[in-house]
Design a protein around this motif. Structure first.
Motif, PDB file in Angstrom:
ATOM      1  N   ILE A  26       0.804  -1.209   0.040  1.00 48.49           N
ATOM      2  CA  ILE A  26      -0.024  -0.061   0.067  1.00 48.49           C
ATOM      3  C   ILE A  26       0.750   1.142  -0.019  1.00 48.49           C
ATOM      4  O   ILE A  26       1.777   1.368   0.722  1.00 48.49           O
ATOM      5  CB  ILE A  26      -0.901   0.033   1.284  1.00 48.49           C
ATOM      6  N   ASP A  27       0.502   2.344  -0.816  1.00 46.92           N
ATOM      7  CA  ASP A  27       1.338   3.536  -1.002  1.00 46.92           C
ATOM      8  C   ASP A  27       0.793   4.446   0.185  1.00 46.92           C
ATOM      9  O   ASP A  27      -0.235   4.055   0.610  1.00 46.92           O
ATOM     10  CB  ASP A  27       0.824   4.053  -2.443  1.00 46.92           C
ATOM     11  N   LEU A  28       1.646   5.192   0.503  1.00 51.03           N
ATOM     12  CA  LEU A  28       1.518   6.210   1.587  1.00 51.03           C
ATOM     13  C   LEU A  28       0.579   7.653   1.166  1.00 51.03           C
ATOM     14  O   LEU A  28      -0.524   7.586   1.520  1.00 51.03           O
ATOM     15  CB  LEU A  28       2.696   6.275   2.507  1.00 51.03           C
ATOM     16  N   ASP A  29       1.402   8.388   0.640  1.00 53.35           N
ATOM     17  CA  ASP A  29       0.925   9.875   0.320  1.00 53.35           C
ATOM     18  C   ASP A  29      -0.284   9.485  -0.724  1.00 53.35           C
ATOM     19  O   ASP A  29      -0.066   8.994  -1.953  1.00 53.35           O
ATOM     20  CB  ASP A  29       1.724  10.667  -0.221  1.00 53.35           C
ATOM     21  N   GLY A  30      -1.560  10.002  -0.281  1.00 49.66           N
ATOM     22  CA  GLY A  30      -2.807   9.976  -1.310  1.00 49.66           C
ATOM     23  C   GLY A  30      -3.391   8.533  -1.463  1.00 49.66           C
ATOM     24  O   GLY A  30      -4.458   8.581  -2.026  1.00 49.66           O
ATOM     25  N   TYR A  63       2.259  18.679  -6.889  1.00 46.44           N
ATOM     26  CA  TYR A  63       3.674  18.609  -7.290  1.00 46.44           C
ATOM     27  C   TYR A  63       4.099  17.030  -6.348  1.00 46.44           C
ATOM     28  O   TYR A  63       5.123  16.470  -6.235  1.00 46.44           O
ATOM     29  CB  TYR A  63       4.514  19.385  -6.493  1.00 46.44           C
ATOM     30  N   ILE A  64       3.167  16.499  -5.742  1.00 41.43           N
ATOM     31  CA  ILE A  64       3.440  15.219  -4.762  1.00 41.43           C
ATOM     32  C   ILE A  64       3.534  13.984  -5.565  1.00 41.43           C
ATOM     33  O   ILE A  64       2.888  13.961  -6.574  1.00 41.43           O
ATOM     34  CB  ILE A  64       2.361  15.055  -3.723  1.00 41.43           C
ATOM     35  N   GLY A  65       4.715  13.350  -5.415  1.00 41.60           N
ATOM     36  CA  GLY A  65       4.293  12.058  -6.109  1.00 41.60           C
ATOM     37  C   GLY A  65       5.826  11.465  -6.261  1.00 41.60           C
ATOM     38  O   GLY A  65       5.962  10.073  -6.511  1.00 41.60           O
ATOM     39  N   LYS A  66       6.943  12.230  -6.503  1.00 41.91           N
ATOM     40  CA  LYS A  66       8.149  11.640  -7.006  1.00 41.91           C
ATOM     41  C   LYS A  66       9.221  11.789  -5.594  1.00 41.91           C
ATOM     42  O   LYS A  66      10.355  12.047  -5.946  1.00 41.91           O
ATOM     43  CB  LYS A  66       8.528  12.136  -8.095  1.00 41.91           C
ATOM     44  N   GLY A  67       8.852  12.099  -4.366  1.00 40.31           N
ATOM     45  CA  GLY A  67       9.733  12.348  -3.233  1.00 40.31           C
ATOM     46  C   GLY A  67      10.066  13.780  -3.236  1.00 40.31           C
ATOM     47  O   GLY A  67       9.470  14.583  -3.782  1.00 40.31           O
ATOM     48  N   ILE A  68      10.450  13.916  -1.678  1.00 40.21           N
ATOM     49  CA  ILE A  68      10.583  15.295  -1.291  1.00 40.21           C
ATOM     50  C   ILE A  68      11.517  16.164  -2.098  1.00 40.21           C
ATOM     51  O   ILE A  68      11.370  17.367  -2.453  1.00 40.21           O
ATOM     52  CB  ILE A  68      11.299  15.269   0.174  1.00 40.21           C
ATOM     53  N   ILE A 131       4.835   0.725   0.776  1.00 34.02           N
ATOM     54  CA  ILE A 131       5.740   1.353  -0.352  1.00 34.02           C
ATOM     55  C   ILE A 131       5.440   2.721  -0.754  1.00 34.02           C
ATOM     56  O   ILE A 131       4.576   2.942  -1.264  1.00 34.02           O
ATOM     57  CB  ILE A 131       5.793   0.286  -1.622  1.00 34.02           C
ATOM     58  N   THR A 132       6.587   3.715  -0.506  1.00 33.34           N
ATOM     59  CA  THR A 132       6.335   4.957  -0.472  1.00 33.34           C
ATOM     60  C   THR A 132       7.486   5.690  -0.957  1.00 33.34           C
ATOM     61  O   THR A 132       8.679   5.071  -0.974  1.00 33.34           O
ATOM     62  CB  THR A 132       5.859   5.615   0.642  1.00 33.34           C
ATOM     63  N   ASN A 133       7.364   6.811  -1.800  1.00 34.19           N
ATOM     64  CA  ASN A 133       8.493   7.415  -2.231  1.00 34.19           C
ATOM     65  C   ASN A 133       9.011   8.538  -1.397  1.00 34.19           C
ATOM     66  O   ASN A 133      10.035   9.313  -1.403  1.00 34.19           O
ATOM     67  CB  ASN A 133       7.985   8.313  -3.586  1.00 34.19           C
ATOM     68  N   LYS A 134       8.147   8.649  -0.096  1.00 35.01           N
ATOM     69  CA  LYS A 134       8.563   9.422   0.889  1.00 35.01           C
ATOM     70  C   LYS A 134       9.883   9.015   1.429  1.00 35.01           C
ATOM     71  O   LYS A 134      10.018   7.848   1.830  1.00 35.01           O
ATOM     72  CB  LYS A 134       7.527   9.538   1.805  1.00 35.01           C
ATOM     73  N   ALA A 135      10.768   9.947   1.971  1.00 37.16           N
ATOM     74  CA  ALA A 135      12.028   9.565   2.574  1.00 37.16           C
ATOM     75  C   ALA A 135      11.699   8.966   3.920  1.00 37.16           C
ATOM     76  O   ALA A 135      10.898   9.450   4.651  1.00 37.16           O
ATOM     77  CB  ALA A 135      12.782  10.788   2.806  1.00 37.16           C
ATOM     78  N   LYS A 164      13.269   4.139  -6.479  1.00 34.36           N
ATOM     79  CA  LYS A 164      11.923   4.229  -6.164  1.00 34.36           C
ATOM     80  C   LYS A 164      10.873   4.232  -7.223  1.00 34.36           C
ATOM     81  O   LYS A 164      11.407   4.221  -8.501  1.00 34.36           O
ATOM     82  CB  LYS A 164      11.735   5.517  -5.313  1.00 34.36           C
ATOM     83  N   LYS A 165       9.765   4.129  -6.862  1.00 35.43           N
ATOM     84  CA  LYS A 165       8.653   3.971  -7.939  1.00 35.43           C
ATOM     85  C   LYS A 165       8.692   5.192  -8.721  1.00 35.43           C
ATOM     86  O   LYS A 165       9.172   6.300  -8.225  1.00 35.43           O
ATOM     87  CB  LYS A 165       7.147   4.224  -7.127  1.00 35.43           C
ATOM     88  N   PRO A 166       8.477   5.218  -9.935  1.00 33.81           N
ATOM     89  CA  PRO A 166       7.674   4.177 -10.983  1.00 33.81           C
ATOM     90  C   PRO A 166       8.702   2.960 -11.244  1.00 33.81           C
ATOM     91  O   PRO A 166       8.335   2.048 -11.806  1.00 33.81           O
ATOM     92  CB  PRO A 166       7.396   4.791 -12.013  1.00 33.81           C
TER      93      PRO A 166
HETATM   94  O1  LIG Z   1       6.804  11.271  -1.304  1.00 38.39           O
HETATM   95  C1  LIG Z   1       6.043  11.290  -2.296  1.00 38.39           C
HETATM   96  O2  LIG Z   1       6.268  12.428  -3.261  1.00 38.39           O
HETATM   97  C2  LIG Z   1       4.705  10.524  -2.758  1.00 38.39           C
HETATM   98  O3  LIG Z   1       5.191   9.350  -1.931  1.00 38.39           O
HETATM   99  P1  LIG Z   1       3.999   8.160  -2.265  1.00 38.39           P
HETATM  100  O4  LIG Z   1       4.702   7.235  -2.855  1.00 38.39           O
HETATM  101  O5  LIG Z   1       3.544   7.581  -0.773  1.00 38.39           O
HETATM  102  O6  LIG Z   1       2.708   8.628  -3.018  1.00 38.39           O
END
Ligand SMILES: O=C(O)COP(=O)(O)O
Ligand SMILES: [Mg+2]
Length: 241
Positions: A26-30, A63-68, A131-135, A164-166
């Motif tokens: 499961i993804d975190l943000d959003g 802008y959210i999606g590919k990390g900080i 699984i998240t792209n967040k640090a 990280k994703k994608p």
């Molecule tokens: O940190 C982000 O930009 C997005 O993170 P996410 O992979 O949890 O949606």
């Protein structure tokens, strides 16, 4: 089987429901947590420190999606893929990270159906991963603050692995960790990054319509189903864990 509780994409016609699943990632943000308010607050505190004009939460949300780091570059340039001045970025990133660390869970909450959905998944015996792209520096304290940390047997952040994703690397890592075939694993996410990573890893992908998707329409994503909540996701799968 009527999926009235979960609208799904045309591609779902090729998917036989319920799908036999061992692992749910499961993804975190959003997806798990609505983090946009706190990410936007940190962005505007950074902009203020830099003497730059603030931006709306809706703009920062796209802008959210590919990390900080990408979020900071997008905030500095106002574009999805432009590179800011290197010196400005080097100055801005630590400022952003400090503000986000100080305001990690002011307005961040689990979405509707998340706690209940995870409970159903645990009761059904699925192996659960985040699984998240967040640090990681932000992911772990945030999962603790929202009471979700101990729900997952493994948490992979944007900086846990070299990719990280994608990129599919985190999903492939999770499948190996649980000794699962890719087609026995399901990724639930909110953006293009999740759909592309899931397809590249050979996993099933459900998307939620309430997340961020970098300003794009979630119904354009190539996924097996659009599910309104994590509870609805459980109605389209059966456990082989
Ligand atoms: O940190 C982000 O930009 C997005 O993170 P996410 O992979 O949890 O949606
Ligand atoms: Mg997301």
């Amino acid at each position: 089987m009527n999926h009235s509780s979960s609208s799904h994409t045309a591609s779902a016609n090729k998917t036989a429901f319920p799908i036999a699943i061992k692992v749910i990632m499961i993804d975190l943000d959003g997806t798990l947590l609505d983090t946009a308010e706190d990410l936007a607050l940190a962005a505007n505190l950074m902009l203020k420190d830099l003497g730059m004009p603030e931006q709306s939460t809706a703009t920062i949300r796209s802008y959210i999606g590919k990390g900080i780091q990408k979020l900071v570059k997008r905030t500095l340039t106002g574009q999805l893929d432009a590179e800011p001045d290197a010196a400005l970025f080097a100055k801005a990133l630590p400022i952003y990270e400090q503000h986000y660390a100080n305001n990690l869970s002011i307005n961040t909450r689990p979405y509707a159906g998340v706690v209940e959905g995870i409970q159903l998944m645990q009761q059904a015996g699925y192996k659960l991963a985040c699984i998240t792209n967040k640090a990681e520096a932000f992911t772990l304290p945030l999962l603790h603050a929202t009471g979700l940390f101990n729900k997952f047997e493994i948490v992979l952040s944007g900086d846990s692995l070299p990719k990280k994703k994608p990129d599919p690397m985190p999903l492939t890592h999770i499948c190996k960790y649980f000794d699962a075939q890719p087609h026995e694993a399901l990724l639930i996410g909110d953006s293009l990054n999740d759909a592309i990573a899931g397809r590249a890893a050979g996993c099933h992908v459900f998307c939620v319509p309430y997340g961020y998707n970098e300003g794009r329409d979630v119904y354009e994503l190539d996924c097996d189903a659009i599910v309104d909540t994590l509870v609805d996701a459980t109605k389209l799968i059966k456990s082989i864990a």
